[in-house]
Design a protein around this motif. Structure first.
Motif, PDB file in Angstrom:
ATOM      1  N   ASN A 540       0.827  -1.207   0.000  1.00 51.51           N
ATOM      2  CA  ASN A 540       0.000   0.000   0.000  1.00 51.51           C
ATOM      3  C   ASN A 540       0.862   1.257   0.000  1.00 51.51           C
ATOM      4  O   ASN A 540       1.905   1.298   0.642  1.00 51.51           O
ATOM      5  N   ILE A 541       0.408   2.262  -0.725  1.00 46.65           N
ATOM      6  CA  ILE A 541       1.064   3.566  -0.710  1.00 46.65           C
ATOM      7  C   ILE A 541       0.295   4.493   0.224  1.00 46.65           C
ATOM      8  O   ILE A 541      -0.924   4.656   0.103  1.00 46.65           O
ATOM      9  N   LEU A 542       1.004   5.084   1.182  1.00 46.27           N
ATOM     10  CA  LEU A 542       0.461   6.119   2.043  1.00 46.27           C
ATOM     11  C   LEU A 542       1.250   7.397   1.779  1.00 46.27           C
ATOM     12  O   LEU A 542       2.486   7.383   1.795  1.00 46.27           O
ATOM     13  N   LEU A 543       0.559   8.493   1.513  1.00 49.05           N
ATOM     14  CA  LEU A 543       1.205   9.782   1.280  1.00 49.05           C
ATOM     15  C   LEU A 543       0.863  10.747   2.402  1.00 49.05           C
ATOM     16  O   LEU A 543      -0.311  10.868   2.794  1.00 49.05           O
ATOM     17  N   ILE A 544       1.875  11.438   2.912  1.00 49.26           N
ATOM     18  CA  ILE A 544       1.667  12.465   3.922  1.00 49.26           C
ATOM     19  C   ILE A 544       2.244  13.762   3.364  1.00 49.26           C
ATOM     20  O   ILE A 544       3.440  13.849   3.056  1.00 49.26           O
ATOM     21  N   ALA A 545       1.374  14.752   3.199  1.00 46.05           N
ATOM     22  CA  ALA A 545       1.792  16.028   2.611  1.00 46.05           C
ATOM     23  C   ALA A 545       1.608  17.166   3.602  1.00 46.05           C
ATOM     24  O   ALA A 545       0.682  17.150   4.430  1.00 46.05           O
ATOM     25  N   PHE A 546       2.519  18.153   3.494  1.00 42.77           N
ATOM     26  CA  PHE A 546       2.450  19.308   4.380  1.00 42.77           C
ATOM     27  C   PHE A 546       2.839  20.540   3.587  1.00 42.77           C
ATOM     28  O   PHE A 546       3.795  20.521   2.813  1.00 42.77           O
ATOM     29  N   GLY A 547       2.123  21.630   3.777  1.00 47.75           N
ATOM     30  CA  GLY A 547       2.475  22.879   3.118  1.00 47.75           C
ATOM     31  C   GLY A 547       1.324  23.444   2.326  1.00 47.75           C
ATOM     32  O   GLY A 547       0.312  22.776   2.079  1.00 47.75           O
ATOM     33  N   LYS A 556      -4.316  14.249  -7.085  1.00 44.59           N
ATOM     34  CA  LYS A 556      -3.319  13.353  -7.662  1.00 44.59           C
ATOM     35  C   LYS A 556      -2.781  12.387  -6.611  1.00 44.59           C
ATOM     36  O   LYS A 556      -2.588  11.195  -6.875  1.00 44.59           O
ATOM     37  N   MET A 557      -2.564  12.896  -5.396  1.00 51.66           N
ATOM     38  CA  MET A 557      -2.086  12.031  -4.319  1.00 51.66           C
ATOM     39  C   MET A 557      -3.105  10.937  -4.023  1.00 51.66           C
ATOM     40  O   MET A 557      -2.740   9.777  -3.789  1.00 51.66           O
ATOM     41  N   ASP A 558      -4.368  11.304  -4.008  1.00 55.91           N
ATOM     42  CA  ASP A 558      -5.420  10.314  -3.778  1.00 55.91           C
ATOM     43  C   ASP A 558      -5.380   9.221  -4.850  1.00 55.91           C
ATOM     44  O   ASP A 558      -5.519   8.027  -4.546  1.00 55.91           O
ATOM     45  N   ALA A 559      -5.200   9.629  -6.098  1.00 57.83           N
ATOM     46  CA  ALA A 559      -5.182   8.654  -7.196  1.00 57.83           C
ATOM     47  C   ALA A 559      -4.023   7.678  -7.047  1.00 57.83           C
ATOM     48  O   ALA A 559      -4.190   6.462  -7.231  1.00 57.83           O
ATOM     49  N   LEU A 560      -2.846   8.189  -6.692  1.00 57.00           N
ATOM     50  CA  LEU A 560      -1.675   7.320  -6.509  1.00 57.00           C
ATOM     51  C   LEU A 560      -1.908   6.324  -5.368  1.00 57.00           C
ATOM     52  O   LEU A 560      -1.629   5.131  -5.497  1.00 57.00           O
ATOM     53  N   ALA A 561      -2.414   6.827  -4.241  1.00 61.78           N
ATOM     54  CA  ALA A 561      -2.625   5.964  -3.076  1.00 61.78           C
ATOM     55  C   ALA A 561      -3.711   4.929  -3.332  1.00 61.78           C
ATOM     56  O   ALA A 561      -3.550   3.735  -3.049  1.00 61.78           O
ATOM     57  N   ALA A 563      -4.749   3.636  -6.016  1.00 65.52           N
ATOM     58  CA  ALA A 563      -4.381   2.598  -6.989  1.00 65.52           C
ATOM     59  C   ALA A 563      -3.766   1.389  -6.312  1.00 65.52           C
ATOM     60  O   ALA A 563      -3.740   0.293  -6.882  1.00 65.52           O
ATOM     61  N   THR A 564      -3.309   1.554  -5.064  1.00 59.94           N
ATOM     62  CA  THR A 564      -2.675   0.455  -4.331  1.00 59.94           C
ATOM     63  C   THR A 564      -3.414   0.139  -3.022  1.00 59.94           C
ATOM     64  O   THR A 564      -2.852  -0.512  -2.137  1.00 59.94           O
ATOM     65  N   GLY A 565      -4.660   0.599  -2.904  1.00 59.77           N
ATOM     66  CA  GLY A 565      -5.413   0.336  -1.671  1.00 59.77           C
ATOM     67  C   GLY A 565      -4.931   1.173  -0.510  1.00 59.77           C
ATOM     68  O   GLY A 565      -5.185   0.836   0.658  1.00 59.77           O
ATOM     69  N   GLY A 566      -4.237   2.299  -0.813  1.00 57.51           N
ATOM     70  CA  GLY A 566      -3.711   3.158   0.242  1.00 57.51           C
ATOM     71  C   GLY A 566      -4.528   4.413   0.438  1.00 57.51           C
ATOM     72  O   GLY A 566      -5.695   4.495   0.055  1.00 57.51           O
ATOM     73  N   GLU A 567      -3.904   5.440   1.026  1.00 53.10           N
ATOM     74  CA  GLU A 567      -4.621   6.671   1.342  1.00 53.10           C
ATOM     75  C   GLU A 567      -3.630   7.825   1.406  1.00 53.10           C
ATOM     76  O   GLU A 567      -2.451   7.634   1.723  1.00 53.10           O
ATOM     77  N   ALA A 568      -4.112   9.033   1.113  1.00 49.35           N
ATOM     78  CA  ALA A 568      -3.294  10.240   1.194  1.00 49.35           C
ATOM     79  C   ALA A 568      -3.806  11.135   2.318  1.00 49.35           C
ATOM     80  O   ALA A 568      -5.019  11.246   2.532  1.00 49.35           O
TER      81      ALA A 568
END
Length: 598
Positions: A540-547, A556-561, A563-568
């Motif tokens: 799974n891809i988990l993205l953590i963004a700040f700023g 876009k982050m949601d789409a990436l996450a 696609a692998t059953g992950g979350e942004a």
């Protein structure tokens, strides 16, 4: 013909004869009657004994029935004492004498044997009906007959526990409660009660008291409206503080360990048994304010044989008699209705009155908790990708002292690192365009491996912390996100660990892929992830963004996450990162059917 003398057999004959001396005759008669009376008494006793033996031998014919009983180790001594009394009296079934033989074995081990179709005895005195219900739910199709609980032998409530000295220190700081235990154990709240209290737990996979404690805590938390993530944080923390046996847990409560006061969970009876050994520092029960669940020691008949089942029913009646209940109370148990004996007196630190009973959870709730514990305790294999592109050098408005995005992201990652234990396998890459030569946008700085493993004499966890506190943004670097994701995801898939949760964790400012030299495009990376992702071997891809750029790049982050059953996630405050990591852990419980929060 004259009459034959029968004075040897006629006790009245000598009394009719005239003796030469009346005084001597009286004296002789006295000396004869005393031993005669003793002989008569002895004959009576022998006759009674012979009658009892004769009666028993005639009441029991044929082979005797040996009723094997396997009991949980805590209640086995009391059951054995009742069985010894039972065996000394005449008990028969269909004319065959019954003899009870009791052995001890952990309930978890007995349950495993029954699930495998191997009944170790005809009767099982388990420690909890929750364990029996779980066994019945999972034992369909096994060779052995499904267990049937006929009665509860005894009870013992699940309580919090502390040394007597520690309990006095806690007065005014902690009201004994399940909610307080969750707060003290929540891994996402290290500055709360966790600074003062260390919570120890019994392994719920090996000990019914541990499972009942988790269920009681979860039920109390739900009733109080406590955030589910607080419970998840507590479960994760407790998984690091697990003790296999109650005796070991209680002994550890009296061992000084830093500034924090240790408290644990145990059955009331196990505390009595601990104190019965007269330790230097006794342990006292702390009764949860919300109420609790209890071990109820169900009497489970496992044999299909009709005659043996009758013998089992007969011994069950014996265990329900008042003398048997007294024995159980003397060993620190309560009767099924909650009544205790002198062993649980107030001057010994116990509450004579049984604590309030929480509603018993159903089989589905028990199964769900067991599954949650198992999933949360799966190992972790995680590769963290840290964005060091030029935008990460920009200042973050409102920070005091002033900090760059790089510093905030690094602090965020460092905060998340504290959640994982020494066995977690974690590594890190940095990414920005041409970071490791022309066309290579990433560089491995710490290879994936156990946090507790040394790298050139330095623990991997310390190596990661050192990197995060010294990392600098590349002022002229672009992002190169897509190339990095493709390379990292491919490596994680290739090195997939079956016994772990496999995660690709990305820290960025949310600016997206910025690679003027080309590289992997947005559509290409999405197609690659969708094609490569395997739900049976999920990474799974988990993205953590700040700023300030993070909200713009969220779709876009949601789409990436996804696609692998992950979350942004977008983090507004680095201190919130532990909550984000708990969200990631929460996904372990719902995967692969998690619903994103949007």
């Amino acid at each position: 013909m004259g009459r034959h003398r029968t004075d040897d057999y006629d006790p009245g004959y000598r009394a009719q004869q005239a003796g030469p001396s009346r005084r001597r005759s009286r004296g002789g008669r006295g000396r004869v009657l005393v031993p005669l009376a003793g002989a008569v008494a002895l004959a009576v006793l022998l006759g009674v004994a012979a009658f009892v033996i004769f009666t028993r031998e005639n009441a029991c014919s044929g082979d005797k029935i040996t009723l094997r009983v396997v009991a949980s180790p805590d209640i086995e001594p009391a059951v054995t004492k009742v069985a010894n009394t039972y065996n000394k009296t005449s008990h028969d079934v269909d004319g065959r004498c019954v003899e009870v033989a009791v052995t001890k074995e952990s309930s978890a081990k007995t349950a495993a044997a029954l699930a495998a179709g191997k009944a170790p005895a005809e009767v099982w005195v388990a420690d909890s009906s929750l364990l029996v219900a779980r066994l019945k739910a999972s034992a369909e199709g096994v060779a052995v007959s499904l267990p049937e609980a006929t009665a509860s032998v005894a009870s013992s409530p699940i309580v919090l526990a502390a040394s007597a000295a520690s309990a006095k220190k806690l007065e005014g700081t902690l009201q004994p409660s399940w909610e307080g235990m969750i707060s003290a154990a929540n891994v996402a709240n290290p500055d709360g009660l966790a600074k003062k209290i260390r919570v120890l737990a019994l392994d719920p996979q090996k000990n019914s008291a541990g499972l009942n404690a988790l269920l009681a805590a979860a039920g109390a938390a739900q009733a109080a409206g406590t955030d589910n993530r607080a419970l998840i944080g507590a479960l994760k923390k407790l998984s690091r503080e697990v003790v296999a046996e109650p005796s070991a847990l209680l002994a550890s409560l009296t061992v000084k360990s830093g500034q924090r006061v240790p408290i644990g969970v145990a059955s009331e009876q196990s505390i009595w048994a601990h104190n019965a050994k007269k330790p230097d520092l006794p342990v006292v029960p702390l009764y949860p304010a919300e109420g609790t669940l209890s071990l109820d020691y169900p009497y489970v008949v496992t044999t299909p044989d009709a005659v043996t089942r009758k013998a089992a029913e007969d011994f069950a009646k014996e265990l329900a008699t008042e003398p048997a209940k007294k024995i159980l109370r003397d060993y620190g148990f309560r009767t099924p209705d909650g009544k205790g004996g002198p062993a649980l007196s107030e001057n010994k630190g116990f509450s004579p009155k049984a604590p309030q009973a929480l509603p018993a959870p159903d089989a589905q709730t028990v199964a769900s908790m067991s599954q949650s514990w198992s999933r949360l305790n799966l190992g972790t294999r995680l590769l963290a990708l840290l964005d060091i592109s030029g935008t990460m050098a920009l200042p973050v408005p409102g920070t005091n002292p002033p900090q760059t995005r790089m510093q905030v992201i690094a602090k965020t990652a460092l905060g998340g690192l504290g959640i994982y234990d020494a066995k977690a396998e974690i590594g890190a890459w940095l990414f920005s365009t041409h970071l490791d030569g022309q066309g290579k946008d990433y560089r491995e700085v710490v290879p994936v491996g156990p946090l507790g493993e040394p790298i050139n004499g330095v623990l991997r966890k310390d190596r990661l912390a050192q990197m995060l506190t010294t990392v600098q943004a590349k002022p002229t670097g672009d992002t190169g996100l897509n190339d990095t994701i493709k390379a990292a995801y491919g490596q994680m898939v290739e090195n997939y660990a079956e016994d772990k949760i496999n995660v690709l964790l990305i820290f960025t400012d949310g600016a997206g892929n910025d690679d003027p030299d080309g590289g992997v495009g947005d559509r290409e990376i999405l197609d690659y992830l969708k094609k490569t992702y395997d739900p049976k071997r999920p990474v799974n891809i988990l993205l953590i963004a700040f700023g300030p750029d993070a909200p713009k790049g969220k779709s876009k982050m949601d789409a990436l996450a996804q696609a692998t059953g992950g979350e942004a996630f977008i983090v507004e405050n680095p201190l919130d990162v532990r909550e984000v990591f708990l969200k990631g852990m929460e996904r372990r419980l719902c995967a692969p059917n998690c619903k994103d929060e949007g």
